[in-house]
Design a protein around this motif. Structure first.
Motif, PDB file in Angstrom:
ATOM      1  N   GLU A 148       0.827  -1.207   0.000  1.00 17.77           N
ATOM      2  CA  GLU A 148       0.000   0.000   0.000  1.00 17.77           C
ATOM      3  C   GLU A 148       0.863   1.260   0.000  1.00 17.77           C
ATOM      4  O   GLU A 148       0.573   2.222  -0.719  1.00 17.77           O
ATOM      5  N   GLU A 149       1.909   1.258   0.811  1.00 17.16           N
ATOM      6  CA  GLU A 149       2.778   2.430   0.877  1.00 17.16           C
ATOM      7  C   GLU A 149       3.403   2.734  -0.478  1.00 17.16           C
ATOM      8  O   GLU A 149       3.443   3.892  -0.923  1.00 17.16           O
ATOM      9  N   GLU A 150       3.877   1.693  -1.159  1.00 16.02           N
ATOM     10  CA  GLU A 150       4.556   1.887  -2.441  1.00 16.02           C
ATOM     11  C   GLU A 150       3.579   2.179  -3.578  1.00 16.02           C
ATOM     12  O   GLU A 150       3.795   3.105  -4.369  1.00 16.02           O
ATOM     13  N   ILE A 151       2.513   1.406  -3.655  1.00 13.17           N
ATOM     14  CA  ILE A 151       1.604   1.485  -4.800  1.00 13.17           C
ATOM     15  C   ILE A 151       0.628   2.656  -4.685  1.00 13.17           C
ATOM     16  O   ILE A 151       0.347   3.336  -5.680  1.00 13.17           O
ATOM     17  N   VAL A 152       0.114   2.901  -3.472  1.00 11.66           N
ATOM     18  CA  VAL A 152      -0.895   3.939  -3.285  1.00 11.66           C
ATOM     19  C   VAL A 152      -0.277   5.300  -2.980  1.00 11.66           C
ATOM     20  O   VAL A 152      -0.545   6.289  -3.665  1.00 11.66           O
ATOM     21  N   HIS A 153       0.563   5.346  -1.956  1.00  8.99           N
ATOM     22  CA  HIS A 153       1.044   6.639  -1.465  1.00  8.99           C
ATOM     23  C   HIS A 153       2.221   7.195  -2.270  1.00  8.99           C
ATOM     24  O   HIS A 153       2.290   8.411  -2.494  1.00  8.99           O
ATOM     25  N   LYS A 154       3.124   6.329  -2.682  1.00  9.08           N
ATOM     26  CA  LYS A 154       4.300   6.823  -3.397  1.00  9.08           C
ATOM     27  C   LYS A 154       4.064   6.907  -4.908  1.00  9.08           C
ATOM     28  O   LYS A 154       4.235   7.962  -5.516  1.00  9.08           O
ATOM     29  N   LYS A 155       3.671   5.797  -5.522  1.00  9.27           N
ATOM     30  CA  LYS A 155       3.486   5.777  -6.972  1.00  9.27           C
ATOM     31  C   LYS A 155       2.114   6.269  -7.413  1.00  9.27           C
ATOM     32  O   LYS A 155       1.945   6.681  -8.569  1.00  9.27           O
ATOM     33  N   LYS A 156       1.125   6.164  -6.494  1.00  9.93           N
ATOM     34  CA  LYS A 156      -0.253   6.583  -6.804  1.00  9.93           C
ATOM     35  C   LYS A 156      -0.812   5.839  -8.026  1.00  9.93           C
ATOM     36  O   LYS A 156      -1.520   6.410  -8.858  1.00  9.93           O
ATOM     37  N   TRP A 157      -0.475   4.563  -8.122  1.00 10.93           N
ATOM     38  CA  TRP A 157      -0.974   3.737  -9.211  1.00 10.93           C
ATOM     39  C   TRP A 157      -2.387   3.235  -8.930  1.00 10.93           C
ATOM     40  O   TRP A 157      -3.147   2.941  -9.843  1.00 10.93           O
ATOM     41  N   MET A 158      -2.716   3.086  -7.648  1.00 14.32           N
ATOM     42  CA  MET A 158      -4.029   2.608  -7.240  1.00 14.32           C
ATOM     43  C   MET A 158      -4.463   3.387  -6.017  1.00 14.32           C
ATOM     44  O   MET A 158      -3.651   4.070  -5.389  1.00 14.32           O
ATOM     45  N   ASN A 159      -5.751   3.285  -5.671  1.00 13.97           N
ATOM     46  CA  ASN A 159      -6.226   3.924  -4.453  1.00 13.97           C
ATOM     47  C   ASN A 159      -6.498   2.871  -3.382  1.00 13.97           C
ATOM     48  O   ASN A 159      -6.419   1.667  -3.639  1.00 13.97           O
ATOM     49  N   GLN A 160      -6.841   3.318  -2.179  1.00 12.86           N
ATOM     50  CA  GLN A 160      -6.995   2.397  -1.055  1.00 12.86           C
ATOM     51  C   GLN A 160      -8.158   1.437  -1.251  1.00 12.86           C
ATOM     52  O   GLN A 160      -8.104   0.281  -0.819  1.00 12.86           O
ATOM     53  N   ARG A 161      -9.228   1.902  -1.907  1.00 14.06           N
ATOM     54  CA  ARG A 161     -10.354   1.001  -2.159  1.00 14.06           C
ATOM     55  C   ARG A 161      -9.928  -0.151  -3.053  1.00 14.06           C
ATOM     56  O   ARG A 161     -10.263  -1.310  -2.812  1.00 14.06           O
ATOM     57  N   GLU A 162      -9.153   0.163  -4.088  1.00 15.91           N
ATOM     58  CA  GLU A 162      -8.695  -0.869  -5.018  1.00 15.91           C
ATOM     59  C   GLU A 162      -7.736  -1.841  -4.342  1.00 15.91           C
ATOM     60  O   GLU A 162      -7.768  -3.046  -4.611  1.00 15.91           O
ATOM     61  N   ILE A 163      -6.894  -1.325  -3.440  1.00 16.77           N
ATOM     62  CA  ILE A 163      -5.987  -2.203  -2.705  1.00 16.77           C
ATOM     63  C   ILE A 163      -6.778  -3.158  -1.814  1.00 16.77           C
ATOM     64  O   ILE A 163      -6.462  -4.351  -1.709  1.00 16.77           O
ATOM     65  N   GLY A 164      -7.831  -2.645  -1.156  1.00 14.33           N
ATOM     66  CA  GLY A 164      -8.667  -3.502  -0.317  1.00 14.33           C
ATOM     67  C   GLY A 164      -9.318  -4.612  -1.111  1.00 14.33           C
ATOM     68  O   GLY A 164      -9.358  -5.772  -0.686  1.00 14.33           O
ATOM     69  N   GLU A 165      -9.814  -4.275  -2.296  1.00 17.59           N
ATOM     70  CA  GLU A 165     -10.420  -5.291  -3.160  1.00 17.59           C
ATOM     71  C   GLU A 165      -9.377  -6.294  -3.634  1.00 17.59           C
ATOM     72  O   GLU A 165      -9.637  -7.495  -3.717  1.00 17.59           O
ATOM     73  N   MET A 166      -8.178  -5.789  -3.946  1.00 18.13           N
ATOM     74  CA  MET A 166      -7.095  -6.654  -4.399  1.00 18.13           C
ATOM     75  C   MET A 166      -6.729  -7.676  -3.334  1.00 18.13           C
ATOM     76  O   MET A 166      -6.523  -8.865  -3.629  1.00 18.13           O
ATOM     77  N   VAL A 167      -6.652  -7.232  -2.079  1.00 12.05           N
ATOM     78  CA  VAL A 167      -6.290  -8.137  -0.989  1.00 12.05           C
ATOM     79  C   VAL A 167      -7.349  -9.226  -0.824  1.00 12.05           C
ATOM     80  O   VAL A 167      -7.028 -10.401  -0.616  1.00 12.05           O
ATOM     81  N   SER A 168      -8.616  -8.838  -0.942  1.00 13.52           N
ATOM     82  CA  SER A 168      -9.700  -9.820  -0.808  1.00 13.52           C
ATOM     83  C   SER A 168      -9.628 -10.878  -1.906  1.00 13.52           C
ATOM     84  O   SER A 168      -9.740 -12.077  -1.645  1.00 13.52           O
ATOM     85  N   VAL A 169      -9.429 -10.429  -3.150  1.00  8.49           N
ATOM     86  CA  VAL A 169      -9.343 -11.362  -4.273  1.00  8.49           C
ATOM     87  C   VAL A 169      -8.087 -12.218  -4.169  1.00  8.49           C
ATOM     88  O   VAL A 169      -8.129 -13.438  -4.364  1.00  8.49           O
ATOM     89  N   SER A 170      -6.960 -11.591  -3.839  1.00 11.93           N
ATOM     90  CA  SER A 170      -5.686 -12.317  -3.759  1.00 11.93           C
ATOM     91  C   SER A 170      -5.699 -13.355  -2.649  1.00 11.93           C
ATOM     92  O   SER A 170      -5.128 -14.437  -2.798  1.00 11.93           O
ATOM     93  N   GLY A 171      -6.351 -13.021  -1.526  1.00 15.35           N
ATOM     94  CA  GLY A 171      -6.417 -13.965  -0.419  1.00 15.35           C
ATOM     95  C   GLY A 171      -7.348 -15.129  -0.692  1.00 15.35           C
ATOM     96  O   GLY A 171      -7.173 -16.216  -0.135  1.00 15.35           O
ATOM     97  N   SER A 172      -8.343 -14.918  -1.537  1.00 11.82           N
ATOM     98  CA  SER A 172      -9.309 -15.980  -1.840  1.00 11.82           C
ATOM     99  C   SER A 172      -8.835 -16.907  -2.947  1.00 11.82           C
ATOM    100  O   SER A 172      -9.243 -18.064  -3.007  1.00 11.82           O
ATOM    101  N   ALA A 173      -7.976 -16.390  -3.826  1.00 12.01           N
ATOM    102  CA  ALA A 173      -7.497 -17.187  -4.957  1.00 12.01           C
ATOM    103  C   ALA A 173      -6.432 -18.187  -4.508  1.00 12.01           C
ATOM    104  O   ALA A 173      -5.777 -17.979  -3.487  1.00 12.01           O
ATOM    105  N   PRO A 174      -6.255 -19.276  -5.250  1.00  9.58           N
ATOM    106  CA  PRO A 174      -5.191 -20.240  -4.912  1.00  9.58           C
ATOM    107  C   PRO A 174      -3.821 -19.588  -4.988  1.00  9.58           C
ATOM    108  O   PRO A 174      -3.586 -18.690  -5.795  1.00  9.58           O
ATOM    109  N   GLY A 175      -2.910 -20.050  -4.124  1.00  6.38           N
ATOM    110  CA  GLY A 175      -1.552 -19.509  -4.134  1.00  6.38           C
ATOM    111  C   GLY A 175      -1.327 -18.500  -3.028  1.00  6.38           C
ATOM    112  O   GLY A 175      -2.236 -18.152  -2.274  1.00  6.38           O
TER     113      GLY A 175
END
Length: 211
Positions: free
Chosen positions: A38-65
């Motif tokens: 979050e620090e690198e992608i949201v605050h420093k690079k501003k590639w994504m916002n916090q809502r998108e990071i939250g959704e990403m974590v949910s999807v990434s945690g549910s997917a295999p791997g």
């Protein structure tokens, strides 16, 4: 005049550099590095916002791997398509590979060292804090009404007090969620599928490198 090839190569190099930097923070597993992502992608690079990071974590945690590799693949693909996903996954795994290799070689020598054991205990304590922060961020983006609160509470109880496999809970979550949404709509109840948020102050535009 913009050069699409140059811009794409530049973006891929940036993706690789960022995730190569994030890679060494994988002590404690993928959830421990969510705060770093979050620090690198949201605050420093501003590639994504916090809502998108939250959704990403949910999807990434549910997917295999592993959640770290899944997150890297998700963000890399979002920014640079398939090539971006490959760059992100390669970058985040390389530091871990070398760290584990070095620790394995040194483990035989320092396994009985008191100071080394104390250092590992300190790392464990810090990792717990990082995981708690990741759980808090997921909570903020995922639990936003009575239905999601009840689903979260029941899931925690089942994990703590039963031997049910997490796979069935992951499968049951979306199934119950869909059933609740259908029931609400049939009964004319206002339905929300995400937390209400103020309008984003900055839009995020991503190059469409989907190949």
């Amino acid at each position: 005049m913009k050069n699409p090839i140059y811009d794409r190569v530049k973006m891929l190099m940036q993706i690789f550099a960022v995730f190569f930097k994030i890679g060494p923070s994988t002590f404690g597993g993928g959830y421990a590095m969510i705060a770093t992502i979050e620090e690198e992608i949201v605050h420093k690079k501003k590639w994504m916002n916090q809502r998108e990071i939250g959704e990403m974590v949910s999807v990434s945690g549910s997917a295999p791997g592993g959640v770290a590799v899944n997150s890297a693949a998700f963000i890399g693909y979002r920014l640079g398509g398939v090539a971006g996903s490959i760059a992100a996954v390669a970058a985040i795994t390389l530091p871990t590979f070398f760290i584990v290799l070095i620790l394995s070689l040194l483990g035989v020598v320092f396994k009985e060292n008191v100071k080394a054991g104390a250092a590992l205990k300190g790392i464990h304590a810090a990792v717990v804090s990082l995981i708690i922060v990741a759980a808090y961020k997921m909570w903020k983006s995922s639990v936003f009404d009575i239905a999601t609160l009840i689903i979260a509470a029941i899931t925690v109880i089942l994990l703590l007090f039963t031997g049910i496999h997490p796979f069935y809970l992951i499968l049951g979550g979306p199934t119950i969620g869909i059933a609740v949404v259908i029931w609400k709509r049939r009964n004319g109840i206002t339905t929300r599928t995400e937390k209400e948020r103020p309008e984003e102050t900055k839009e995020h535009h991503f190059p469409e490198y989907y190949i």
